[in-house]
Write a protein that holds these residues in place. Structure first.
Motif, PDB file in Angstrom:
ATOM      1  N   LEU A 113     -20.314  -7.484  27.342  1.00 37.28           N
ATOM      2  CA  LEU A 113     -19.992  -6.368  26.462  1.00 37.28           C
ATOM      3  C   LEU A 113     -18.976  -6.838  25.428  1.00 37.28           C
ATOM      4  CD1 LEU A 113     -19.598  -3.410  28.995  1.00 37.28           C
ATOM      5  CD2 LEU A 113     -21.661  -4.258  27.874  1.00 37.28           C
ATOM      6  N   PRO A 114     -18.946  -6.211  24.265  1.00 39.33           N
ATOM      7  CA  PRO A 114     -18.000  -6.643  23.229  1.00 39.33           C
ATOM      8  C   PRO A 114     -16.558  -6.560  23.713  1.00 39.33           C
ATOM      9  CG  PRO A 114     -19.624  -5.124  22.334  1.00 39.33           C
ATOM     10  CD  PRO A 114     -19.794  -5.093  23.809  1.00 39.33           C
ATOM     11  N   ALA A 115     -15.785  -7.586  23.427  1.00 38.23           N
ATOM     12  CA  ALA A 115     -14.366  -7.596  23.800  1.00 38.23           C
ATOM     13  C   ALA A 115     -13.626  -8.612  22.958  1.00 38.23           C
ATOM     14  CB  ALA A 115     -14.203  -7.925  25.282  1.00 38.23           C
ATOM     15  N   THR A 116     -12.386  -8.288  22.628  1.00 32.62           N
ATOM     16  CA  THR A 116     -11.485  -9.231  21.960  1.00 32.62           C
ATOM     17  C   THR A 116     -10.729  -9.965  23.058  1.00 32.62           C
ATOM     18  OG1 THR A 116     -11.236  -7.757  20.064  1.00 32.62           O
ATOM     19  CG2 THR A 116      -9.569  -9.478  20.339  1.00 32.62           C
ATOM     20  N   THR A 117     -11.038 -11.234  23.243  1.00 34.05           N
ATOM     21  CA  THR A 117     -10.495 -11.962  24.389  1.00 34.05           C
ATOM     22  C   THR A 117      -9.277 -12.812  24.058  1.00 34.05           C
ATOM     23  OG1 THR A 117     -12.080 -13.751  23.975  1.00 34.05           O
ATOM     24  CG2 THR A 117     -12.733 -12.030  25.527  1.00 34.05           C
ATOM     25  N   ALA A 118      -9.081 -13.146  22.789  1.00 35.53           N
ATOM     26  CA  ALA A 118      -7.946 -13.994  22.421  1.00 35.53           C
ATOM     27  C   ALA A 118      -6.784 -13.136  21.929  1.00 35.53           C
ATOM     28  CB  ALA A 118      -8.364 -15.000  21.345  1.00 35.53           C
ATOM     29  N   GLN A 119      -5.618 -13.769  21.838  1.00 31.06           N
ATOM     30  CA  GLN A 119      -4.413 -13.052  21.446  1.00 31.06           C
ATOM     31  C   GLN A 119      -4.342 -12.835  19.936  1.00 31.06           C
ATOM     32  OE1 GLN A 119      -2.229 -16.244  23.406  1.00 31.06           O
ATOM     33  NE2 GLN A 119      -0.990 -14.700  24.456  1.00 31.06           N
ATOM     34  N   ALA A 120      -3.626 -11.779  19.569  1.00 28.58           N
ATOM     35  CA  ALA A 120      -3.342 -11.552  18.151  1.00 28.58           C
ATOM     36  C   ALA A 120      -2.341 -12.586  17.655  1.00 28.58           C
ATOM     37  CB  ALA A 120      -2.786 -10.143  17.956  1.00 28.58           C
ATOM     38  N   MET A 121      -2.378 -12.847  16.351  1.00 25.02           N
ATOM     39  CA  MET A 121      -1.451 -13.776  15.723  1.00 25.02           C
ATOM     40  C   MET A 121      -0.701 -13.085  14.598  1.00 25.02           C
ATOM     41  SD  MET A 121      -3.236 -17.522  15.395  1.00 25.02           S
ATOM     42  CE  MET A 121      -3.723 -18.462  16.844  1.00 25.02           C
ATOM     43  N   ALA A 122       0.505 -13.551  14.358  1.00 26.77           N
ATOM     44  CA  ALA A 122       1.316 -13.046  13.254  1.00 26.77           C
ATOM     45  C   ALA A 122       1.786 -14.209  12.397  1.00 26.77           C
ATOM     46  CB  ALA A 122       2.518 -12.258  13.784  1.00 26.77           C
ATOM     47  N   LEU A 123       2.012 -13.916  11.139  1.00 30.20           N
ATOM     48  CA  LEU A 123       2.554 -14.913  10.209  1.00 30.20           C
ATOM     49  C   LEU A 123       3.936 -14.429   9.783  1.00 30.20           C
ATOM     50  CD1 LEU A 123       1.828 -17.561   8.718  1.00 30.20           C
ATOM     51  CD2 LEU A 123       1.029 -16.136   6.816  1.00 30.20           C
ATOM     52  N   LYS A 124       4.933 -15.303   9.996  1.00 27.97           N
ATOM     53  CA  LYS A 124       6.319 -14.951   9.698  1.00 27.97           C
ATOM     54  C   LYS A 124       7.023 -16.164   9.130  1.00 27.97           C
ATOM     55  CE  LYS A 124      10.524 -13.352  12.060  1.00 27.97           C
ATOM     56  NZ  LYS A 124      11.105 -12.871  13.331  1.00 27.97           N
ATOM     57  N   ASN A 125       7.518 -16.028   7.912  1.00 27.04           N
ATOM     58  CA  ASN A 125       8.241 -17.119   7.258  1.00 27.04           C
ATOM     59  C   ASN A 125       7.441 -18.418   7.253  1.00 27.04           C
ATOM     60  OD1 ASN A 125      10.481 -15.424   6.825  1.00 27.04           O
ATOM     61  ND2 ASN A 125      11.282 -15.870   8.881  1.00 27.04           N
ATOM     62  N   GLY A 126       6.135 -18.299   6.987  1.00 25.06           N
ATOM     63  CA  GLY A 126       5.287 -19.482   6.896  1.00 25.06           C
ATOM     64  C   GLY A 126       4.911 -20.095   8.217  1.00 25.06           C
ATOM     65  N   GLN A 127       5.200 -19.448   9.342  1.00 21.06           N
ATOM     66  CA  GLN A 127       4.903 -19.985  10.659  1.00 21.06           C
ATOM     67  C   GLN A 127       4.016 -19.000  11.429  1.00 21.06           C
ATOM     68  OE1 GLN A 127       5.561 -22.913  12.299  1.00 21.06           O
ATOM     69  NE2 GLN A 127       4.328 -22.018  13.951  1.00 21.06           N
ATOM     70  N   LEU A 128       3.078 -19.540  12.210  1.00 18.59           N
ATOM     71  CA  LEU A 128       2.222 -18.708  13.043  1.00 18.59           C
ATOM     72  C   LEU A 128       2.920 -18.370  14.358  1.00 18.59           C
ATOM     73  CD1 LEU A 128      -1.352 -20.283  12.704  1.00 18.59           C
ATOM     74  CD2 LEU A 128      -0.607 -18.039  11.877  1.00 18.59           C
ATOM     75  N   TYR A 129       2.692 -17.137  14.810  1.00 18.75           N
ATOM     76  CA  TYR A 129       3.210 -16.672  16.094  1.00 18.75           C
ATOM     77  C   TYR A 129       2.078 -16.021  16.884  1.00 18.75           C
ATOM     78  CZ  TYR A 129       7.987 -17.298  14.343  1.00 18.75           C
ATOM     79  OH  TYR A 129       9.158 -17.828  13.845  1.00 18.75           O
ATOM     80  N   LEU A 130       2.169 -16.083  18.206  1.00 16.41           N
ATOM     81  CA  LEU A 130       1.245 -15.377  19.082  1.00 16.41           C
ATOM     82  C   LEU A 130       1.883 -14.089  19.578  1.00 16.41           C
ATOM     83  CD1 LEU A 130      -0.100 -18.319  21.301  1.00 16.41           C
ATOM     84  CD2 LEU A 130      -1.334 -17.128  19.480  1.00 16.41           C
ATOM     85  N   ILE A 131       1.056 -13.031  19.695  1.00 15.46           N
ATOM     86  CA  ILE A 131       1.517 -11.782  20.301  1.00 15.46           C
ATOM     87  C   ILE A 131       1.108 -11.851  21.769  1.00 15.46           C
ATOM     88  CG2 ILE A 131       1.553  -9.284  20.136  1.00 15.46           C
ATOM     89  CD1 ILE A 131       2.410 -10.748  17.585  1.00 15.46           C
ATOM     90  N   ASP A 132       2.088 -12.090  22.632  1.00 13.13           N
ATOM     91  CA  ASP A 132       1.813 -12.352  24.042  1.00 13.13           C
ATOM     92  C   ASP A 132       2.506 -11.306  24.913  1.00 13.13           C
ATOM     93  OD1 ASP A 132       1.194 -13.407  26.473  1.00 13.13           O
ATOM     94  OD2 ASP A 132       2.503 -15.159  26.327  1.00 13.13           O
ATOM     95  N   ASP A 133       1.692 -10.336  25.410  1.00 15.10           N
ATOM     96  CA  ASP A 133       2.201  -9.318  26.320  1.00 15.10           C
ATOM     97  C   ASP A 133       3.428  -8.614  25.738  1.00 15.10           C
ATOM     98  OD1 ASP A 133       2.228  -7.760  28.603  1.00 15.10           O
ATOM     99  OD2 ASP A 133       3.452  -9.174  29.752  1.00 15.10           O
ATOM    100  N   GLY A 134       3.311  -8.208  24.489  1.00 20.53           N
ATOM    101  CA  GLY A 134       4.403  -7.484  23.852  1.00 20.53           C
ATOM    102  C   GLY A 134       5.514  -8.354  23.319  1.00 20.53           C
ATOM    103  N   ARG A 135       5.365  -9.660  23.409  1.00 21.61           N
ATOM    104  CA  ARG A 135       6.371 -10.589  22.898  1.00 21.61           C
ATOM    105  C   ARG A 135       5.778 -11.410  21.761  1.00 21.61           C
ATOM    106  NH1 ARG A 135       7.487 -14.545  26.125  1.00 21.61           N
ATOM    107  NH2 ARG A 135       5.534 -14.307  27.292  1.00 21.61           N
ATOM    108  N   VAL A 136       6.620 -11.757  20.814  1.00 15.47           N
ATOM    109  CA  VAL A 136       6.199 -12.595  19.692  1.00 15.47           C
ATOM    110  C   VAL A 136       6.681 -14.007  19.966  1.00 15.47           C
ATOM    111  CG1 VAL A 136       6.343 -12.951  17.203  1.00 15.47           C
ATOM    112  CG2 VAL A 136       6.313 -10.628  18.136  1.00 15.47           C
ATOM    113  N   VAL A 137       5.713 -14.908  20.201  1.00 16.81           N
ATOM    114  CA  VAL A 137       6.017 -16.277  20.632  1.00 16.81           C
ATOM    115  C   VAL A 137       5.545 -17.251  19.559  1.00 16.81           C
ATOM    116  CG1 VAL A 137       5.670 -18.006  22.423  1.00 16.81           C
ATOM    117  CG2 VAL A 137       5.710 -15.571  23.025  1.00 16.81           C
ATOM    118  N   GLU A 138       6.401 -18.182  19.185  1.00 13.47           N
ATOM    119  CA  GLU A 138       6.053 -19.139  18.138  1.00 13.47           C
ATOM    120  C   GLU A 138       4.868 -20.003  18.581  1.00 13.47           C
ATOM    121  OE1 GLU A 138       8.174 -22.720  15.539  1.00 13.47           O
ATOM    122  OE2 GLU A 138       9.399 -21.084  16.408  1.00 13.47           O
ATOM    123  N   HIS A 139       3.892 -20.149  17.656  1.00 13.34           N
ATOM    124  CA  HIS A 139       2.730 -20.995  17.916  1.00 13.34           C
ATOM    125  C   HIS A 139       3.194 -22.442  18.020  1.00 13.34           C
ATOM    126  CE1 HIS A 139      -1.301 -22.696  17.599  1.00 13.34           C
ATOM    127  NE2 HIS A 139      -1.817 -21.479  17.590  1.00 13.34           N
TER     128      HIS A 139
END
Length: 576
Positions: A311-337
């Motif tokens: 069934l359709p599902a988003t299985t990977a984590q969301a990512m954010a861009l901050k000050n030119g750096q990628l971050y992962l959204i991990d269980d409510g935390r923003v973790v640097e890629h």
């Protein structure tokens, strides 16, 4: 006109049916939950309609009929009681299932003349006015009405054997909005994707609660709807029908017996396994719990092996861009890629992340989309150019989608080829948002028309190599009452998150159902508390919607409350 006990009985019936306040309460408000479980567990409440009483006048007959027709979908007698209000010549010609109009307020007949003024008349006309906010067709497809329409129903009531009965009326029924979700059950049908029969694509329908299992299986056997033509397929052999109209679930958790006509035995073993999974997934969605299925060809139980369907599902984590750096959204935390990216010389205005690891792309300004490599070795690589490009979306095959010229979509495939998709229904429209569903078979499109923005969902037609060549010829309209939509993102199996922005710059977040929003009785719902959203993303995941405010605050919706996650964030995106 004296209405007396006849009118009281009819009014009490209609009050219980349309109000449901003192009789039983179905929740119609509260926190909006988004994610994969966007069809909520549903409780059946049966209503027993009352037939006409002796001596009932035309007003009471029409009022009683309206109540009986609404209650029919949860009554064991279905429309039998409603037909008691009709003359013998229209009992068999009236088709209550031809259409359903969801109306804003309970429909009530207009006041009539007194009995004395009726005199010896044998035929009178009773008017009923109502405001339609949605329609439901005979296949259970729900469509919101963009501009509520005033309906003027006319019932011809005739003396028949000394009693008043309805002798002329329109087909279909009127259902008050506050009762719709109690009378009709939101049920997702699942159809195999055209390019992968083990990938199931959902299609939300609404069926009468008394007969929803039977009708759902019949609609599965009928095949995919128009808006999924070319994107999905039917594995059911031609001519296959239900051999038994009864599909009942046992109390002890045993498999549901689904008895089909002998044509089902012609399906190869692998296809038969997927058909069983289609039916199982559909009955499970409607019941709100896992339901296993035994397939029969007439009275013969068929051997069916388990199929590994998705069934359709988003299985990977969301990512954010901050000050030119990628971050992962991990269980409510923003973790640097862990790997850096090179954004030298570009102006990131939108971010898209692939569901299959690569690529990661950003929109550079408004007229270019570039692929970035999260390894620090390669700089941005331009892949698509054009004026006013929509924020990109990456499908499950690694292809990047955006808008093209008027009436066009541009796609950069994993084979490094640019493809232009020009569906006929997009002619003359400027595309401002595109989002591909996780399974890659559906696209949500926001386009501008002379009268405002519109949101449509259509199946994606692909060639043998998986490259898109078209969208289904008849799209499905979504969220018609929602104005000023600037972006749509998938936030559930059959739910879209919509970002709106008015002429004054105030923004809002809505959820709208692809086929109706199940948790609110079909109608689109606005999430409270936001007016300054700069960017939004969503995924088919329980993590919910993410937004970035104009001040760079990253927030997450949780049980109707927006929770802060990080500050000074530029962009955010779920895979897709």
């Amino acid at each position: 006109m004296r209405r007396g006990t006849n009118l009281v009985a009819a009014a009490v019936t209609l009050a219980c049916v349309v109000g449901l306040g003192a009789c039983a309460q179905i929740p119609t408000s509260g926190p909006v939950r988004v994610g994969t479980a966007d069809v909520e567990t549903q409780v059946d409440i049966a209503m027993l309609p009352q037939g006409p009483t002796v001596g009932a006048d035309p007003y009471a007959i029409v009022l009683g009929f309206l109540g009986a027709a609404v209650a029919a979908t949860t009554s064991p007698k279905e429309f039998q009681t409603a037909r008691e209000f009709l003359t013998s010549d229209v009992v068999d010609t009236w088709d209550p299932e031809a259409s359903v109009r969801v109306v804003r307020e309970p429909p009530v007949p207009e006041p009539m003349e007194s009995s004395a003024e009726l005199g010896d008349a044998d035929t009178v006309e009773v008017a009923v006015q109502a405001t339609a906010i949605a329609t439901l067709d005979s296949a259970g497809a729900y469509t919101e009405v963009g501009d509520p329409r005033e309906l003027d129903y006319r019932f011809t009531v005739t003396r028949s054997g000394g009693e008043w009965r309805i002798s002329a009326l329109d087909n279909g029924v009127l259902v008050p909005a506050n009762l719709f979700a109690n009378q009709y059950r939101a049920t997702r049908l699942f159809f195999p994707a055209a390019d992968d029969m083990e990938s199931l694509v959902p299609d939300l329908r609404w069926f009468p609660r008394q007969s929803w299992r039977r009708v759902a299986v019949e609609e599965l056997l009928a095949g995919p709807p128009e808006w999924l033509q070319g994107a999905t397929q039917s594995l059911v052999p031609d001519g296959t029908q239900l051999a038994s109209p009864s599909i009942s679930e046992s109390d002890d958790g045993e498999p549901v017996a689904v008895r089909l006509s002998e044509q089902i035995s012609k399906a190869p073993s692998a296809q038969r396994s997927v058909i069983a999974e289609q039916i199982s997934a559909t009955l499970s969605e409607g019941a709100g719990r896992p339901v296993s299925v035994d397939l029969f060809s007439d009275t013969n139980r068929l051997a069916v092996e388990d199929a590994d369907v998705d069934l359709p599902a988003t299985t990977a984590q969301a990512m954010a861009l901050k000050n030119g750096q990628l971050y992962l959204i991990d269980d409510g935390r923003v973790v640097e890629h862990e790997l850096p990216v090179d954004l030298s010389g570009i102006d990131p205005t939108a971010l898209a992340v692939s569901p299959v690891a690569t690529p990661i792309v950003v929109r550079d300004g408004t007229d270019q989309i570039v692929s970035i490599s999260p390894d620090g070795e390669n700089g941005p690589v331009p892949i698509l150019q054009g004026p006013d490009l929509a924020a990109p979306s990456i499908d499950n095959l690694g292809a990047t989608w955006t808008s093209g010229g008027v009436g066009e979509l541009k796609v950069y495939t994993a084979a490094l080829e640019e493809v232009t998709v020009e569906p006929d229904w997009l002619k003359g429209r400027k595309v401002i948002s595109v989002s591909v569903a996780p399974e890659g078979s559906r696209a949500a499109i926001v386009s501008e028309t002379p009268t405002g923005t519109q949101v449509h969902v259509a199946g994606i037609v692909r060639d043998n190599e998986g490259a898109p060549v078209d969208l289904a010829a008849t799209p499905l309209a979504v969220g018609a009452p929602v104005d000023d939509v600037v972006e749509a993102r998938w936030s559930g199996l059959t739910t879209l998150a919509l970002l709106t922005r008015d002429n004054e710059g105030k923004s809002g977040i809505w959820t709208a159902g692809v086929g109706g929003l199940a948790g609110t009785g079909g109608q689109s719902a606005k999430l409270p508390g936001l007016t300054d959203v700069a960017q939004m993303t969503a995924g088919v995941t329980d993590e919910g919607i993410l937004v970035v405010s104009k001040d760079g605050d990253l927030e997450h919706e949780e049980t109707g409350v927006w929770q802060p996650l990080a500050e000074d964030v530029d962009l955010v995106a779920y895979p897709g």
